[in-house]
Write an enzyme that holds these catalytic residues in place. Structure first.
Site, mmCIF file in Angstrom:
data_model
loop_
_atom_site.group_PDB
_atom_site.id
_atom_site.type_symbol
_atom_site.label_atom_id
_atom_site.label_comp_id
_atom_site.label_asym_id
_atom_site.label_seq_id
_atom_site.Cartn_x
_atom_site.Cartn_y
_atom_site.Cartn_z
ATOM 1 N N ARG A 183 0.683 -0.778 -0.212
ATOM 2 C CA ARG A 183 -0.270 0.066 0.123
ATOM 3 C C ARG A 183 0.679 1.339 0.290
ATOM 4 N NH1 ARG A 183 -4.006 -1.012 3.823
ATOM 5 N NH2 ARG A 183 -5.109 -2.107 1.859
ATOM 6 N N ALA A 184 2.186 1.049 0.482
ATOM 7 C CA ALA A 184 2.749 2.469 0.661
ATOM 8 C C ALA A 184 3.108 2.607 -0.599
ATOM 9 C CB ALA A 184 4.067 1.955 1.696
#
Length: 688
Positions: free
Chosen positions: A275-276
């Site tokens: 997700r980052a």
């Protein structure tokens, strides 16, 4: 009353940038604003709606369907063909911390479903926030069941309502914005990760900046309309910039080389999952569009990393969700995204140390030169340090101080472990949690009740039908359906788990001062704190040593703060056990007034000694009897060690009417081992 203008907020550049980037690209995933109270967090978020472009919707659709891409599952549909469109302003929907699940998700009309056979659905806050902003103030205080609802909607982009065999689903894509004060507790890691960006805000220490904040706020309160008019042009310019950046965003390019650098950055930062990487890529694209460029540069990625990475570095529940600047700089350097070097004619920044003079003495610590000593040193105020009498200096044996006692130094805690579950007996009615049995709004149904005045909730279908069935002929029912009256409605009684107030009363006297012993005691308390964090409890910490007791941490949901206070706790001095118990009793009395539904659990961590005076033991027993008379559930964690034991902590537990738990029994594995051992050695077993 007009909202405070966005452009009039002073000194919150990072927060303004993060909110603006999410307005440009809602796919970023929202913003979490962390900071102390009184820093204009809520004011800035509420002012953002003035910058958002208007939204095209299908007329009459309660779920804000986009005319260009109609939701085929819209409950107000179908919207065949190319439906007409209308324009409305973008919405900022506020989700109160105490909202019910039905208010958030929406509710079905049970009466119409039973009497008319139709599904009538009233949309909730998630439907209202679709294609807009959903704002949660004090998001860290949101109840677990609402957090679960937000997680589902944020992950799927849809909200689903399941009620008595009827299912309704609708689109729910929104920019999630949360504000919080870290002193009141941290967010669950799952929800924390759902926020694309995070910013830390703090009030400026510059008197000129603070004066300007007061000047603008007082002017706004005196004449809101006039003050907003003075900043209307600046807000309009920001709104136009957001609209232009949105239009430019589809044309912004992110080449493969920059994608590899972003992946290398996230790998070097050791973040979990992917997700980052996605958030940094989307934020860098939005920042390039915000700056009016069609290509993503290293500078865009640096800005995105500064906003997207800090809260994704949390390794255990007691680590603050932030990243050290040095670690971020190292990750940027490894990914080839480091800052450019300063110009050749720019002077080097001054060092932190003194420009001249001898180097610092390596033996000087942050508190001055160290001269040995440790926890539980000697002296007239610390006679109870565990040393045999004949091993003390002669002057001290004669009642005279040999030397000044060394300052008490904190001993680090050992590694935490999985603690056994401590519960309050009986059935409570407190806030939903994960510890003791209670009647809550979630859990298994154990009965039914008539709704009282002002009480709402999801009806118990079977019980409602059973109450209405005998009256159908008298009510003149003819044909299908069931005539239901308000008096027929029954609500379910559910039994689940509640959160409790865990108040630790910790002995920090000299008798606890051996380094290995104090480390083990702190590890046990830290393990119980970890268990309290996972079960959503409030915690408090009372310590007693030397001449009295103090409230080291008032009851709070911030277990992280409790762990930090525990780590820094020194030991030494006499053992004022009675004062510690008395201070704990006063804290519990006040908390019963503040939060009468939350049941407490007193955890006394001590070896049972009381050495603060000739009547120390009788006074400690007297206060223990008072706590027992108050009905305070208690657990005494016995820290006494050695082959010969006085069993004073066990006697204290008996007076308190609570459970006696040896220090080594705090670990859940130790409890399981004891159960297995007793089972294996029981008469009639195979081992026997």
């Amino acid at each position: 009353m007009r909202s405070y203008p966005f452009s009039a907020v002073v000194g919150m550049d990072d927060m303004a940038l993060a909110l603006s980037l999410c307005a440009v690209s809602p796919a970023i995933g929202g913003v979490l604003v962390r900071g102390e109270k009184g820093t204009a967090k809520s004011t800035t978020v509420r002012a953002l709606t003035a910058l958002l472009p208007p939204v095209e919707v299908v007329p009459g659709c309660r779920f804000s369907c986009d005319p260009g891409t109609v939701d085929p599952q819209c409950p107000d549909g179908p919207h065949p063909g190319a439906p007409p469109s209308s324009t409305r302003p973008a919405r900022l929907v506020e989700l109160p911390v105490g909202a019910s699940e039905d208010r958030v998700l929406g509710a079905l009309h049970l009466e119409r479903a039973l009497s008319e056979g139709v599904t009538s659905y009233d949309p909730g806050l998630l439907a209202a926030a679709h294609r807009g902003l959903l704002y949660v103030d004090e998001v860290n205080l949101l109840h677990d069941h609402l957090v679960d609802v937000l997680l589902d909607a944020a992950a799927m982009g849809r909200a689903t309502v399941e009620r008595e065999g009827v299912s309704v689903t609708h689109a729910a894509r929104f920019v999630l914005v949360g504000t919080m004060n870290p002193e009141e507790g941290e967010l669950r890691p799952q929800l924390l990760d759902r926020f694309g960006l995070t910013v830390e805000v703090a009030a400026s220490r510059d008197p000129q900046v603070r004066a300007e904040v007061m000047r603008r706020r007082l002017a706004y309160e005196a004449d809101p309309e006039g003050f907003a008019a003075r900043y209307a042009e600046a807000d309009a310019a920001l709104g136009a910039r957001v609209a232009q950046a949105r239009a430019l965003l589809p044309t912004v390019r992110l080449d493969d080389d920059m994608l590899v650098r972003i992946a290398a950055l996230c790998a070097a930062a050791e973040v979990d999952g992917m997700r980052a990487d996605l958030v940094i890529a989307r934020t860098a694209l939005a920042h390039a569009a915000w700056c009016g460029r069609t290509g993503v540069s290293a500078g865009d990625v640096r800005v995105a990393a500064r906003l997207a990475l800090p809260h994704r570095r949390r390794r255990n529940p007691f680590d603050p969700p932030q990243q050290d600047q040095a670690d971020l700089d190292r990750a940027l350097t490894e990914a080839g995204l480091d800052e450019p070097p300063p110009p050749a004619d720019e002077p080097e920044p001054p060092s932190d140390g003194p420009p001249d003079g001898p180097p610092d003495d390596p033996d000087d610590g942050p508190d001055g030169p160290t001269d040995g000593g440790g926890p539980g040193g000697s002296g007239p105020d610390q006679p109870d340090d565990g040393r045999p009498y004949r091993q003390r200096p002669a002057a001290e044996q004669n009642g005279e101080p040999a030397t000044a006692p060394p300052p008490a130094t904190p001993v680090p805690a050992g590694a935490p472990y999985r603690a056994r579950l401590l519960r309050v007996t009986g059935t409570g009615a407190g806030t939903a949690g994960r510890r003791s049995a209670a009647l809550t709004t979630t859990g298994r149904t154990v009965g039914e009740e008539r709704p009282t005045a002002g009480v709402t909730g999801r009806p118990h279908l079977v019980a409602t039908l059973r109450a209405a069935a005998p009256h159908q002929r008298a009510r003149g029912r003819r044909g299908p359906g069931l005539l239901v009256r308000p008096a027929d409605v029954r609500l379910p009684v559910r039994q689940g788990r509640e959160s409790n107030l865990i108040l630790f009363c910790l002995d920090a006297s000299g008798s606890m001062g051996a380094r290995q012993r104090v480390g083990a005691v702190k590890a046990a308390v830290l393990s119980l704190l970890l268990d309290a964090y996972q079960r959503r409890d409030k915690v408090g910490l009372v310590t007693f040593r030397a001449a009295g007791a103090e409230l080291a941490l008032p009851p709070t949901a911030s277990v992280d703060v409790a762990a930090a206070r525990l780590e820094a706790l020194p030991t030494g001095g006499r053992t004022p056990l009675a004062e510690g118990l008395l201070r704990a009793r006063e804290v519990l009395r006040v908390e019963r007034i503040r939060d009468p539904r939350r049941r407490p659990l007193l955890v006394v961590v001590t070896d049972g000694r009381a050495t603060s005076g000739p009547d120390a033991v009788p006074r400690a027993r007297h206060v223990a009897r008072l706590l027992a008379a108050d009905g305070t559930p208690a657990v005494v964690v016995d820290c006494e060690q050695g082959r010969i034991r006085m069993r004073l902590a066990a006697d204290l537990a008996a007076v308190l009417g609570g459970e006696h738990l040896p220090l080594e029994g705090v670990a859940a594995d130790a409890l399981a081992h004891a159960v297995r051992t007793r089972t294996a050695t029981r008469p009639g077993s195979e081992a026997a």
